[in-house]
Scaffold this active site. Structure first.
Site, PDB file in Angstrom:
ATOM      1  N   LYS A 145       0.543  -8.124  -6.739  1.00 38.72           N
ATOM      2  CA  LYS A 145       1.916  -7.983  -6.239  1.00 38.72           C
ATOM      3  C   LYS A 145       2.671  -9.290  -6.435  1.00 38.72           C
ATOM      4  O   LYS A 145       3.841  -9.304  -6.823  1.00 38.72           O
ATOM      5  CB  LYS A 145       1.905  -7.620  -4.748  1.00 38.72           C
ATOM      6  CG  LYS A 145       1.226  -6.304  -4.421  1.00 38.72           C
ATOM      7  CD  LYS A 145       0.939  -6.193  -2.908  1.00 38.72           C
ATOM      8  CE  LYS A 145      -0.067  -5.098  -2.625  1.00 38.72           C
ATOM      9  NZ  LYS A 145      -0.592  -5.173  -1.244  1.00 38.72           N
ATOM     10  N   LYS A 149     -12.251 -15.107   2.522  1.00 39.54           N
ATOM     11  CA  LYS A 149     -10.939 -15.310   1.899  1.00 39.54           C
ATOM     12  C   LYS A 149     -10.456 -16.758   2.074  1.00 39.54           C
ATOM     13  O   LYS A 149      -9.504 -17.189   1.455  1.00 39.54           O
ATOM     14  CB  LYS A 149      -9.925 -14.320   2.473  1.00 39.54           C
ATOM     15  CG  LYS A 149     -10.204 -12.855   2.076  1.00 39.54           C
ATOM     16  CD  LYS A 149      -9.224 -11.910   2.747  1.00 39.54           C
ATOM     17  CE  LYS A 149      -9.458 -10.443   2.456  1.00 39.54           C
ATOM     18  NZ  LYS A 149      -8.915  -9.988   1.164  1.00 39.54           N
ATOM     19  N   LYS A 153      -3.001 -11.808   3.692  1.00 38.13           N
ATOM     20  CA  LYS A 153      -4.117 -10.881   3.516  1.00 38.13           C
ATOM     21  C   LYS A 153      -4.890 -10.831   4.828  1.00 38.13           C
ATOM     22  O   LYS A 153      -4.669 -11.668   5.702  1.00 38.13           O
ATOM     23  CB  LYS A 153      -5.042 -11.359   2.382  1.00 38.13           C
ATOM     24  CG  LYS A 153      -5.404 -12.858   2.489  1.00 38.13           C
ATOM     25  CD  LYS A 153      -6.228 -13.341   1.294  1.00 38.13           C
ATOM     26  CE  LYS A 153      -5.445 -13.512   0.024  1.00 38.13           C
ATOM     27  NZ  LYS A 153      -5.844 -12.617  -1.033  1.00 38.13           N
ATOM     28  N   ARG A 154      -5.784  -9.852   4.986  1.00 37.95           N
ATOM     29  CA  ARG A 154      -6.611  -9.822   6.186  1.00 37.95           C
ATOM     30  C   ARG A 154      -7.323 -11.159   6.375  1.00 37.95           C
ATOM     31  O   ARG A 154      -7.662 -11.835   5.417  1.00 37.95           O
ATOM     32  CB  ARG A 154      -7.658  -8.685   6.092  1.00 37.95           C
ATOM     33  CG  ARG A 154      -7.115  -7.281   6.285  1.00 37.95           C
ATOM     34  CD  ARG A 154      -6.424  -7.069   7.609  1.00 37.95           C
ATOM     35  NE  ARG A 154      -7.324  -7.204   8.735  1.00 37.95           N
ATOM     36  CZ  ARG A 154      -7.990  -6.208   9.298  1.00 37.95           C
ATOM     37  NH1 ARG A 154      -7.849  -4.975   8.858  1.00 37.95           N
ATOM     38  NH2 ARG A 154      -8.782  -6.408  10.333  1.00 37.95           N
ATOM     39  N   HIS A 176     -16.310  -1.010  -3.166  1.00 41.83           N
ATOM     40  CA  HIS A 176     -15.219  -1.953  -2.927  1.00 41.83           C
ATOM     41  C   HIS A 176     -15.665  -3.326  -2.492  1.00 41.83           C
ATOM     42  O   HIS A 176     -14.832  -4.200  -2.258  1.00 41.83           O
ATOM     43  CB  HIS A 176     -14.266  -1.417  -1.862  1.00 41.83           C
ATOM     44  CG  HIS A 176     -13.319  -0.394  -2.382  1.00 41.83           C
ATOM     45  ND1 HIS A 176     -12.137  -0.725  -2.980  1.00 41.83           N
ATOM     46  CD2 HIS A 176     -13.414   0.955  -2.423  1.00 41.83           C
ATOM     47  CE1 HIS A 176     -11.515   0.382  -3.359  1.00 41.83           C
ATOM     48  NE2 HIS A 176     -12.271   1.411  -3.034  1.00 41.83           N
TER      49      HIS A 176
END
Ligand SMILES: *Cc1c(COP(=O)(O)O)cnc(C)c1O
Length: 778
Positions: free
Chosen positions: A626, A520, A514-515, A326
């Site tokens: 999503k 990110k 998101k986390r 992952h």
């Protein structure tokens, strides 16, 4: 009257002596669940014939189950009717806690997979841990993240069935505990099939024995209970590095050993002691390295309990297990210190040693020269056990979760392994379940889609492509825009209630949820917002379409930089939201406690989906899917599944910017963020806001620390490892372009519409069918 309705009413009367109007939320929740379980039980008890797949995962982020289970059972409308008849708001059940037994994407993926498998008739059972406390709850105090425990069992757990008779024991060096299974039904859409999510709870072996009750015995019993319960008490609020290492290893061994014992027990009922058919009966998918300790445990169980030879057991393991990677973040590729491992599970360690020896033998037979063998060793020279290496060696399949990610695994992260076993590597691009992420969360849009193309998309998302014929139909596009507007109004209402901030649904909704993680790049987003703020004030940006910048996400409690970024964003929000000169143009909101239920409200309301990770760092992403499905354009980098998203929906309908992996790879050594900082005034201005007193970190030094991470680096990394400054200007350009394009309502909505129409491949139905056909053979 409908039996479900009358069952609910009867149960309320029977169990609480109340009418439906008298009942409180908890009572309603229990009665409804119990009534819904009735039709489930009949289907659930039918054992699946043939091969079964097992999904081993330390995380299952299922969220709130009541609405989705009722929908899949075809009972949600009936419940709405019942509530309407009695003037109860169906949203009352939103008081029921999410089951947040996961951190983020990896755990949510596991939950989407279970939904898809049960819907597609694939026998797939989940195995994990029944954490007493899920992922912490987040709130803000002066803009700082604070955490409280997530007591998700507060209202009880009516969806789970405790299976006392199927408990097993799990042994550690100085401790033996029971693993007691709690089974949740996984109800496929249309209730054709019911699979199981089996979560193990740790309990002491010796119950309090009143015959032996004296102070000393009591103390011992209490201690034993506490030590046992500790194993399944908390989910680690960290999706990368392994803290609380020992307990974490215990958790991993606890649930995987219990699951394997469970499978072997069932297997023996069918085949006795002949284990040759095991891989024809079971396939095990390892969700990241967390459950990889199950490989040596499987071999140990067969060799020590079942008298299978080691080579035979290793062969069976390879045929049975498959591994999903992952992440390529080095810190997330788990390694265990040999001494720690031996102090927890010495009996398993022996088998790790034997597997490592088998590896060396195989390397020799494959002609790998001795000096090149160290890079493969499961037990490395520095006394670390490499779980990813163990996983690649002792399974038959290694998959990445988006095309680019699998290529990076093959060409970089695991390239030496790819050279040895090229046939083992394969890609399975992630997906999401359209039942939760469209049908349930956006009933307006799903009704509209069904009206246009029928309802087949609910179980075959590729059908969305049939929407494309309406792309130039002004009336259809207008209706699509109207639905987005409704969802924005609903979200604004919810945010006002939750966060106390009023939003105007006519603003563009730009969303990054998101986390929190440096890769990110929420900080990059924050910088761009400041830049726009200055730009508007200076007149550099005329005609700016008013925009809400929405953030949501939790930072691991020990991850100080991520917490610093949250504070920074909240400071920016304070500054902008309280500046009357700019208020009509910009709003910034960091919503608190982002979780699955919040996501269900946010995704349908977004216009712009921020997916801005440094190219090559986000394995896939599923939040991006999503948002796409619900008709947002992606403002993103060439990373993870973003690449496949724009391939499907068209680059012209999205906003792609920034350096690509190849470019960044070439630059590694020569990159000097200071040069950009000195050259570009706009860059300097936003970066300086961290240290020039304009924004205040309350004396924590967190902002200075962020500043240094960009310009100085630290002992463990170079400056600006995630290339924020490098991508800053192109990012601002792309973002301003997207916001400007929004003013053309038809043109922009058409882009959104085409994203929805082309989201078909991102269904987890497609993903899980690929796993079933290409890895599990079920
Ligand atoms: C989908 C989801 C994620 C994953 O989001 P990414 O943007 O892919 O990181 C994380 N948390 C929740 C609650 C989600 O629903």
């Amino acid at each position: 009257m409908n039996t479900f309705k009358s069952d609910v009413i009867e149960l309320l009367e029977l169990e609480y002596g109340k009418t439906i109007q008298q009942a409180n939320t908890v009572e309603l929740y229990h009665a409804i669940t119990k009534a819904a379980m009735k039709p489930v039980k009949a289907k659930w008890d039918v054992p699946a014939a043939g091969k079964k797949a097992c999904y081993f995962s330390a995380e299952f982020l299922t969220g709130r189950l009541i609405y989705s289970n009722l929908m899949n059972l075809g009972l949600l409308n009936t419940l709405s009717e019942l509530f309407n008849e009695n003037n109860i708001d169906i949203r009352a059940l939103e008081e029921v806690e999410d089951a947040a037994l996961g951190n983020g994407g990896l755990g949510r993926l596991a939950a989407c997979f279970l939904d898809s498998a049960a819907t597609k008739g694939i026998p797939l059972n989940g195995y994990g841990i029944r954490y007493h406390y899920g992922l912490f709850k987040q709130y803000f105090e002066n803009g700082f993240q604070k955490e409280t425990a997530d007591d998700w069992l507060r209202f009880g757990d009516p969806w789970s069935l405790r299976r006392e008779d199927e408990k097993v024991t799990v042994q550690f060096k100085n401790q033996t505990v029971y693993a007691v299974p709690y089974d949740m039904p996984v109800i496929g859409y249309g209730a054709q099939m019911v699979n199981t999510l089996r979560l193990w709870q740790a309990e002491p072996i010796n119950a309090f024995n009143f015959r032996l009750f004296n102070d000393q015995k009591f103390e011992l019993a209490v201690r034993e209970r506490n030590e046992a319960e500790a194993i399944s008490s908390v989910l680690y609020p960290n999706d990368s590095t392994a803290k609380g290492k020992k307990l974490r290893l215990k958790q991993q061994y606890f649930f995987t050993s219990a699951s394997l014992q469970d499978m072997i027990r069932s297997y023996k009922k069918k085949y006795g002691n002949n284990f040759s058919h095991f891989p024809d009966e079971y396939a095990v998918q390892l969700n990241d390295t967390h459950p990889v300790v199950s490989v040596p445990e499987f071999i140990r169980l067969l060799v020590t309990n079942e008298r299978v030879s080691f080579p035979k057991a290793l062969k069976l393991a390879r045929q049975t297990f498959a591994y999903t990677n992952h992440t390529i973040m080095a810190e997330a590729l788990e390694k265990w210190d040999v001494n720690l491992f031996r102090s927890v599970i010495p009996n398993v360690y022996r088998y790790v040693v034997m597997i490592d020896r088998a590896l060396v033998k195989e390397l020799v037979s494959l002609g790998v020269p001795e000096e090149q063998q160290e890079q493969y060793r499961i037990i490395a020279e520095n006394k670390q056990i490499h779980m990813a290496r163990l996983a690649v060696f002792a399974t038959h399949s290694v998959n990445g979760v988006a095309k680019i990610h699998t290529e990076i695994l093959k060409n970089s992260t695991l390239k030496e392994w790819y050279a040895l076993y090229p046939e083992r590597f394969n890609n399975k691009t992630n997906g999401i379940t359209q039942r939760r992420w469209l049908a349930l969360s956006n009933r307006e849009l799903s009704g509209f889609i069904t009206e246009k193309i029928g309802s087949a998309w609910l179980t075959d998302l590729s059908k969305l492509k049939n929407l494309e014929k309406y792309k130039d139909d002004a009336e259809v596009i207008r209706q699509f825009a109207e639905i987005k507007q409704i969802k924005k109004r609903q979200l604004a209402e919810y945010i006002e209630k939750q966060e106390g901030i009023k939003l105007n649904p006519d603003f563009v909704f730009d969303v990054q949820v998101k986390r929190m993680h440096e890769y990110k790049r929420q900080l990059l987003n924050a910088f761009s917002i400041l830049d726009i703020y200055y730009g508007i004030k200076e007149g550099r940006i005329p005609d700016f379409h008013p925009t809400v910048f929405l953030f949501g996400g939790k930072a691991a409690p020990g991850y100080l930089r991520a917490k610093g970024i949250i504070k920074f964003i909240n400071e920016i929000a304070g500054k902008i939201n309280n500046d009357p000169a700019i208020n009509e143009k910009m709003k910034v909101v960091f919503v608190s406690n982002y979780n699955v239920s919040y996501a269900e409200k946010i995704m349908p309301a977004a216009d712009i989906s921020e997916q801005i990770s440094t190219a090559g760092t986000e394995a896939s992403g599923t939040g991006n899917m999503k948002l796409m499905l619900n008709g947002a354009v992606t403002l993103g980098t060439y990373d993870g599944a973003n690449i496949e998203i724009v391939q499907q929906a068209g680059e012209e309908n999205n906003y792609i910017f920034g350096a690509r992996v190849e470019e960044l790879g070439k630059m590694e050594e020569s990159y000097d963020p200071k040069k950009i900082y000195q050259r570009e005034e706009r860059v300097r201005r936003v970066v300086d806001s961290l240290v020039n007193g304009e924004l205040d970190d309350g004396g924590t030094n967190l902002f200075k620390e962020l500043y240094d991470s960009l310009l100085m680096g630290a002992s463990w990394h170079k400056p600006d490892v995630y290339f924020l400054l490098y991508d800053f200007l192109p990012y601002c350009d792309a973002k301003l372009q997207a916001i400007q394009d929004y003013a053309d309502r038809f043109g922009f909505t058409r882009k959104c519409f085409l994203n929805t129409a082309n989201a078909g491949v991102f269904s987890s139905d497609r993903t899980i069918q690929e796993y079933a056909a290409e890895i599990w053979n079920v």
